[in-house]
Write a protein that holds these residues in place. Sequence first.
Motif, short mmCIF file in Angstrom:
data_model
loop_
_atom_site.label_atom_id
_atom_site.label_comp_id
_atom_site.label_asym_id
_atom_site.label_seq_id
_atom_site.Cartn_x
_atom_site.Cartn_y
_atom_site.Cartn_z
N THR A 191 -4.54 2.33 -1.41
CA THR A 191 -4.21 1.61 -0.62
C THR A 191 -3.30 0.60 -0.43
O THR A 191 -3.30 -0.67 -0.23
CB THR A 191 -5.11 1.51 0.61
N TRP A 192 -3.50 0.10 -2.41
CA TRP A 192 -3.07 -0.92 -2.68
C TRP A 192 -1.63 -1.65 -2.12
O TRP A 192 -1.75 -2.94 -1.71
CB TRP A 192 -2.88 -1.04 -4.50
N VAL A 193 -0.97 -0.42 -2.18
CA VAL A 193 0.97 -1.04 -1.26
C VAL A 193 0.30 -1.99 -0.43
O VAL A 193 0.52 -2.27 0.32
CB VAL A 193 1.74 -0.35 -1.60
N GLN A 194 -0.03 -0.55 0.52
CA GLN A 194 -0.43 -0.74 2.44
C GLN A 194 -1.17 -2.41 2.55
O GLN A 194 -0.91 -3.31 3.17
CB GLN A 194 -1.28 -0.18 2.86
N ASP A 195 -2.05 -3.06 1.92
CA ASP A 195 -2.85 -4.19 1.71
C ASP A 195 -2.10 -5.20 1.41
O ASP A 195 -2.60 -6.29 1.82
CB ASP A 195 -3.82 -3.61 0.44
N LEU A 196 -1.61 -4.80 0.10
CA LEU A 196 -0.35 -6.08 0.01
C LEU A 196 0.49 -6.54 1.34
O LEU A 196 0.61 -8.14 1.18
CB LEU A 196 0.37 -5.48 -1.38
N TRP A 197 0.75 -5.52 2.08
CA TRP A 197 2.34 -5.90 2.82
C TRP A 197 1.05 -6.69 4.18
O TRP A 197 1.51 -7.42 4.57
CB TRP A 197 2.25 -4.81 3.53
N THR A 198 -0.30 -6.03 4.61
CA THR A 198 -0.70 -6.79 5.25
C THR A 198 -1.70 -8.23 5.19
O THR A 198 -2.04 -8.23 6.08
CB THR A 198 -1.64 -5.63 5.83
N HIS A 199 -1.70 -8.04 3.81
CA HIS A 199 -2.71 -9.93 3.20
C HIS A 199 -1.30 -9.94 2.71
O HIS A 199 -1.06 -11.35 3.29
CB HIS A 199 -3.48 -8.96 2.72
N ALA B 99 -0.08 -15.21 -6.43
CA ALA B 99 -1.71 -15.24 -6.68
C ALA B 99 -1.79 -14.37 -6.92
O ALA B 99 -3.19 -14.33 -8.68
CB ALA B 99 -2.83 -15.57 -5.88
N ARG B 100 -1.61 -12.93 -6.48
CA ARG B 100 -2.17 -11.22 -7.33
C ARG B 100 -1.42 -11.32 -7.97
O ARG B 100 -1.38 -10.20 -8.72
CB ARG B 100 -1.74 -11.07 -6.03
N TYR B 101 0.18 -11.92 -8.44
CA TYR B 101 0.83 -11.27 -9.68
C TYR B 101 -0.12 -11.79 -10.91
O TYR B 101 -0.38 -13.16 -11.09
CB TYR B 101 1.96 -12.16 -9.72
N MET B 102 -0.27 -11.03 -12.01
CA MET B 102 -0.88 -10.67 -13.36
C MET B 102 -0.22 -11.28 -14.27
O MET B 102 0.59 -10.88 -15.24
CB MET B 102 -1.20 -9.18 -13.23
N LEU B 103 -1.42 -11.91 -14.87
CA LEU B 103 -0.97 -13.01 -16.40
C LEU B 103 -1.57 -12.83 -17.70
O LEU B 103 -2.80 -11.86 -16.90
CB LEU B 103 -0.68 -14.33 -16.45
N TYR B 104 -1.59 -12.29 -18.43
CA TYR B 104 -2.16 -12.45 -19.59
C TYR B 104 -3.60 -12.74 -19.54
O TYR B 104 -3.05 -14.20 -19.54
CB TYR B 104 -1.72 -12.28 -21.58
N GLY B 105 -4.66 -12.38 -20.01
CA GLY B 105 -5.85 -13.23 -19.64
C GLY B 105 -6.20 -14.35 -18.73
O GLY B 105 -6.67 -15.44 -18.59
N ASP B 106 -5.87 -14.01 -17.30
CA ASP B 106 -5.55 -15.18 -15.77
C ASP B 106 -7.22 -14.74 -15.22
O ASP B 106 -7.75 -14.72 -14.32
CB ASP B 106 -4.45 -14.85 -15.20
#
Length: 510
Positions: free
Chosen positions: A96-104, A277-284
């Motif tokens: 449900t990753w996509v659904q959770d992204l929209w609703t949160h 803040a959900r966007y992922m970077l190396y070593g974050d």
Amino acid sequence: MTSSETKPRVIVTTDLEVDDMNSLIHLALYLNLLDVEAVVTTASQYHFLGDGAHTLGEVTPHWRTKGVRSYTWKVVPHEPDPEAGALTSYRPFPRTWVQDLWTHEYAEAWTHLNANAAAAGEPAFPTPGEMLARTFEGNVAFEGDVRADTPGSDVIKQAVLDNDPRPLWLLSWGGMNTIVRALMAIADTWQDTPEWGAVRARVYAKVRVMGVMNGVGQDNSWLDHGAPLFPDLVFLRAPFAYGGYVDAVAGQPDTLDLFRAPWPEERLTRGNGPLMARYMLYGDGKVYENEPERFQFGKTATLDWGLDGMEPIQFTPGDFMAEGDSMTYIPLIPFGLRGVGADGTTDPGFGTVLGPLFRDRIDDADAGPSFADLGRASDENPNPYLRAYQEDFAVRASWCAHEPAACNHPPRIEHVTADASARPGEEVALSAWVSDPDGDLITCVWFADVPTCSYEGAVDLAAWRGKGASVVFAVPADARPGDRFTLTLRAQDVAERPCTRYAQAAVTVA
């Protein structure tokens, strides 16, 4: 642009690889400029969820996955893992990753995104509820699984067959199997009827696939099941890449600072709300659910695929990590370049932010230019639009959490000189009206979009510049009848986070 009918029509299929997750977060910032009709989860050679009853080998005997070798062997063979047929699932993504992204996270950003879109004179963003209703599960059980129709394949099938006249862009971020299942369902209905030829011609005229290179997706479903039914389906590619796993160390030289720490954290993820803040970077420090240690790039800041001849790469924490699939939709975003029209139609005489689209047909020598012909980004042949695009990404990131008064918004270009014909040596006047919604100072430069110019004379088009919104272009004296020059206006505002928009005019030699 006031309605979905005047935007490029898009369906995304994704296996939710880590780079797909970043691509979807990035896409969320441009949802008001594209008509994203559906987001469909699918399987691939990298991720599949299983069905609780079968193994991969029972469902898909022609698999491509490297299986557990991909994270347990120091050096991973290039060929598929012969033991992978026993797998019942493989690196399963959160269902449900996509659904959770929209609703949160998207829901929390939506009000600010809408306010900034209004300030920019852009259409409104779809609501979180609308995006939730457009999210479907496709054929997720196994790599290459095309056994049955799913909600995801059904929505693709319906879109292919409906009466919407716009091109339908199917963006393949994972395996092709859900798209292929939709095409198989169409064939099941029509293949043995007198209408089959007309139906297939309609599919060819309407569907454009992006994200599949050299006729092969992230599984073998197209080769095994799709190509025999629809051999002339249109696959398109762009010559310049975006979002590779090594862009922070080996990307385009003139933009490296926008992919290396601290820029991605300072401009994209920090202070821009929960969505970025959900966007992922190396070593974050972010941990990816169900992924083995080798692929925990947020913990290790190390890229180690175990490929023969490729040593592990250690990144600086905060470096850009990856968006392996954003190059499928970036060319569709309307920045003023005419390679893709506002409704999604293509014009091969013009380019996009990632260069001119070309037909990808490995069995057709006349299909169009290749990567070798057009060139990848390099010191000698950089993508002239990449830096401005990355800066635009940072502007949109700030929209997620800040009021319009604290954000920048793109210039507007109107009343652009129409395409014209001219004789060798003749001067052509180029002009446009440029304004800025924030009242910022704007710098304007005209230049030649060399990859889409057909002129091959002695004049170095790459060196030509015309400063200002109104300039004069002199057609080279050695130009021949039929030569075509694509001339591009770049309008950039003077701001801490600059925005750039473009306009184009073509001059053809009479």
